[in-house]
Design a protein around this motif. Sequence first.
Motif, PDB file in Angstrom:
ATOM      1  N   LEU A  10      60.994  12.638  55.213  1.00 20.59           N
ATOM      2  CA  LEU A  10      60.486  13.622  55.831  1.00 20.59           C
ATOM      3  C   LEU A  10      59.446  14.556  54.896  1.00 20.59           C
ATOM      4  N   ASN A  11      59.893  14.621  53.755  1.00 19.41           N
ATOM      5  CA  ASN A  11      58.908  15.394  53.158  1.00 19.41           C
ATOM      6  C   ASN A  11      57.652  14.659  52.613  1.00 19.41           C
ATOM      7  N   PHE A  12      57.807  13.304  52.477  1.00 17.93           N
ATOM      8  CA  PHE A  12      56.633  12.410  52.096  1.00 17.93           C
ATOM      9  C   PHE A  12      55.782  12.789  53.467  1.00 17.93           C
ATOM     10  N   GLU A  13      56.264  12.577  54.571  1.00 16.53           N
ATOM     11  CA  GLU A  13      55.324  12.787  55.783  1.00 16.53           C
ATOM     12  C   GLU A  13      54.737  14.075  55.861  1.00 16.53           C
ATOM     13  N   ARG A  14      55.488  15.167  55.506  1.00 13.22           N
ATOM     14  CA  ARG A  14      55.126  16.573  55.256  1.00 13.22           C
ATOM     15  C   ARG A  14      53.945  16.687  54.486  1.00 13.22           C
ATOM     16  N   ILE A  15      54.060  15.983  53.084  1.00 13.54           N
ATOM     17  CA  ILE A  15      53.013  16.261  52.283  1.00 13.54           C
ATOM     18  C   ILE A  15      51.603  15.354  52.481  1.00 13.54           C
ATOM     19  N   LYS A  16      51.961  14.183  52.982  1.00 12.39           N
ATOM     20  CA  LYS A  16      50.753  13.081  53.311  1.00 12.39           C
ATOM     21  C   LYS A  16      50.277  13.493  54.569  1.00 12.39           C
ATOM     22  N   TRP A  17      50.721  13.879  55.657  1.00 11.38           N
ATOM     23  CA  TRP A  17      50.004  14.206  56.958  1.00 11.38           C
ATOM     24  C   TRP A  17      50.307  15.591  57.449  1.00 11.38           C
ATOM     25  N   GLY A  18      51.095  16.532  57.010  1.00 13.62           N
ATOM     26  CA  GLY A  18      51.156  17.852  57.538  1.00 13.62           C
ATOM     27  C   GLY A  18      52.518  17.878  58.407  1.00 13.62           C
ATOM     28  N   GLY A  19      53.063  16.611  58.122  1.00 13.87           N
ATOM     29  CA  GLY A  19      54.610  16.578  59.055  1.00 13.87           C
ATOM     30  C   GLY A  19      54.039  15.973  60.317  1.00 13.87           C
ATOM     31  N   VAL A  20      55.033  14.803  60.554  1.00 16.58           N
ATOM     32  CA  VAL A  20      54.858  13.973  61.930  1.00 16.58           C
ATOM     33  C   VAL A  20      56.089  14.375  62.971  1.00 16.58           C
ATOM     34  N   ARG A  21      57.093  14.969  62.305  1.00 20.51           N
ATOM     35  CA  ARG A  21      58.250  15.171  63.233  1.00 20.51           C
ATOM     36  C   ARG A  21      58.671  16.853  63.182  1.00 20.51           C
ATOM     37  N   HIS A  22      57.352  17.362  64.086  1.00 22.05           N
ATOM     38  CA  HIS A  22      57.664  18.871  64.103  1.00 22.05           C
ATOM     39  C   HIS A  22      58.532  18.960  65.222  1.00 22.05           C
ATOM     40  N   GLY A  23      59.097  18.069  66.079  1.00 23.49           N
ATOM     41  CA  GLY A  23      60.194  18.289  67.096  1.00 23.49           C
ATOM     42  C   GLY A  23      61.428  17.915  66.871  1.00 23.49           C
ATOM     43  N   TRP A  24      61.864  17.763  65.534  1.00 26.19           N
ATOM     44  CA  TRP A  24      63.056  17.450  64.837  1.00 26.19           C
ATOM     45  C   TRP A  24      63.518  18.819  64.379  1.00 26.19           C
ATOM     46  N   LEU A  25      64.864  18.939  64.594  1.00 32.24           N
ATOM     47  CA  LEU A  25      65.266  20.383  64.034  1.00 32.24           C
ATOM     48  C   LEU A  25      65.495  20.032  62.537  1.00 32.24           C
ATOM     49  N   ILE A  26      65.954  18.856  62.000  1.00 30.09           N
ATOM     50  CA  ILE A  26      66.154  18.784  60.654  1.00 30.09           C
ATOM     51  C   ILE A  26      64.862  18.965  59.938  1.00 30.09           C
ATOM     52  N   TYR A  27      63.607  18.471  60.497  1.00 30.44           N
ATOM     53  CA  TYR A  27      62.490  18.765  59.785  1.00 30.44           C
ATOM     54  C   TYR A  27      62.192  20.266  59.711  1.00 30.44           C
ATOM     55  N   CYS A  28      62.235  20.760  60.940  1.00 24.65           N
ATOM     56  CA  CYS A  28      61.858  22.184  60.941  1.00 24.65           C
ATOM     57  C   CYS A  28      62.784  23.031  59.950  1.00 24.65           C
ATOM     58  N   LEU A  29      64.051  22.775  59.779  1.00 29.09           N
ATOM     59  CA  LEU A  29      65.021  23.317  58.767  1.00 29.09           C
ATOM     60  C   LEU A  29      64.365  22.990  57.241  1.00 29.09           C
TER      61      LEU A  29
END
Length: 175
Positions: A41-60
């Motif tokens: 999740l953190n890799f996706e956040r850094i690489k693409w600004g996050g892709v799972r914004h609809g996942w509660l665990i990602y939001c946390l």
Amino acid sequence: MPLHTYAERPALHPNTSACGDCNFLRLQSDKDYSNVDLNVLNFERIKWGGVRHGWLIYCLMDLELLLQDNDTNYEVTPEDQAILINLLEAAQTEDPKDSARSLEKKWKDLFPSSKQERDALLEIWAAAGILVPGDKPRKRKGGSSDFVFAATWQGDDGYHAEAVKHYFGSYLPQM
């Protein structure tokens, strides 16, 4: 989001979560988070600004990382303010044919970013209540999974001025 427990209000017709509150807000949540690879999740956040914004665990995770970064002082420049104003003006198209995807394309020349970063910003603005779909029935736009929160926004919805004032009021001239 109201404070709630996972099983407090079960979803009648779950499509993203068995939790009724999370399902209503189109958030994917689980009763128990075990064996979740936050590195991905953190890799996706850094690489693409996050892709799972609809996942509660990602939001946390995203919010916790933001809190860790809270010690950093950011200077808001006049150029930053101009970019924000231009982004908001682009969202006030008044055209019901405009979709989140067409807004992303309008934003392309307004600030240096990738398509994925603009998509993430659209999703954040929609989740935060800045881009809110109107009450008129409409079809989801933006492809089968391009957007979750911004999927039904269209140009004649514009932006929610009170939400903009709440988040950005100190950075903008009187609205």
